[in-house]
Design a protein around this motif. Structure first.
Motif, short mmCIF file in Angstrom:
data_model
loop_
_atom_site.label_atom_id
_atom_site.label_comp_id
_atom_site.label_asym_id
_atom_site.label_seq_id
_atom_site.Cartn_x
_atom_site.Cartn_y
_atom_site.Cartn_z
N ASP A 129 19.31 2.59 16.87
CA ASP A 129 19.68 3.02 18.22
C ASP A 129 20.51 4.30 18.21
O ASP A 129 20.46 5.08 19.16
CB ASP A 129 20.46 1.90 18.94
CG ASP A 129 19.54 0.84 19.51
OD1 ASP A 129 18.33 1.10 19.63
OD2 ASP A 129 20.02 -0.25 19.85
N GLU B 140 23.28 -0.06 23.89
CA GLU B 140 22.72 -0.93 22.85
C GLU B 140 23.56 -0.85 21.57
O GLU B 140 23.79 -1.86 20.90
CB GLU B 140 21.27 -0.52 22.55
CG GLU B 140 20.25 -0.98 23.56
CD GLU B 140 19.54 -2.24 23.11
OE1 GLU B 140 19.35 -2.42 21.90
OE2 GLU B 140 19.20 -3.05 23.98
N THR C 92 17.70 -5.80 24.41
CA THR C 92 16.72 -4.98 23.70
C THR C 92 15.37 -5.00 24.41
O THR C 92 14.63 -4.02 24.40
CB THR C 92 16.55 -5.48 22.24
OG1 THR C 92 17.84 -5.54 21.62
CG2 THR C 92 15.66 -4.54 21.43
N SER D 71 20.51 3.39 25.23
CA SER D 71 20.61 3.24 23.78
C SER D 71 22.06 3.26 23.32
O SER D 71 22.43 2.59 22.35
CB SER D 71 19.81 4.35 23.07
OG SER D 71 18.43 4.23 23.35
#
Length: 207
Positions: A23, A52, A154, A49
């Motif tokens: 990521d 994430e 995700t 991202s």
């Protein structure tokens, strides 16, 4: 039973390390490509991202604590903190994507083509399903709400990847200037739903 749980904890922890590494690459490539091309969808995807990375890092911290043998109470505290981080992550991504998408729709400014953006999106179509499968699998094995929530996080990224890729291709080959911000905006309802679910699960944990 404890030995088997320890095995799955270490495997789940390793998945989070891979998640953070990949990521981080997504963040760098997608944000450079997004700001260079003016793509709301790519920028939104890059910011997702970042979330994430934060989420996966927090989950690694929770898993690592149990692997290291911290008390059950501290594990529960880390579980709750992780779920709250995931919930806040969904909210922040939703807020930015909504703002940026509406701004781009009002401005009616189509993005430029980005080869780098397309390449990282296609790679993510392969990588993310693998991460989702392992997170969900270990989440079930460990009865971990936060791992399952992270697998859904995700999945949001995967769903957004498909939407962003479709939007960029539509702008390029169909001249649909509005496809890019609309593609970004499609992720918001799902992200808000999953964020609320993660928050509710966090509240249920008794510490």
């Amino acid at each position: 039973m404890e030995k088997e749980r320890g095995k799955y904890l270490r495997k789940a922890r390793k998945v989070q390390v891979y998640n953070v590494i990949y990521d981080t690459i997504e963040v760098v490539v997608s944000l450079i490509a997004g700001f260079s091309s003016g793509s709301a969808a790519l920028i939104g995807w890059g910011l997702d991202s970042i979330i994430e990375v934060v989420s996966a890092s927090t989950l690694w911290w929770r898993l690592n604590g149990e692997v290291k043998g911290i008390s059950e109470k501290r594990v529960r505290k880390r579980e709750r903190a992780t779920l709250y981080v995931i919930a806040i992550s969904f909210l922040l991504v939703s807020a930015f994507i909504t703002y940026d998408s509406i701004s781009k729709l009002i401005a009616q400014n189509p993005p430029s083509w980005s080869t780098a953006g397309i390449v990282i999106l296609v790679i993510s179509l392969v990588v993310n399903p693998i991460l989702i499968w392992y997170k969900y699998r270990y989440g079930k094995k460990l009865d971990s709400k936060e791992l399952i929530a992270d697998s859904k996080d995700t999945f949001v990224c995967l769903y957004q990847t498909i939407a962003v890729l479709g939007g960029l291709l539509a702008v390029r080959y169909l001249d649909w200037w509005w496809a890019d911000p609309v593609a970004a905006f499609l992720i918001v309802p799902y992200a808000l739903k999953e964020g609320w679910e993660a928050f509710q699960n966090g509240r249920k944990i008794d510490v």
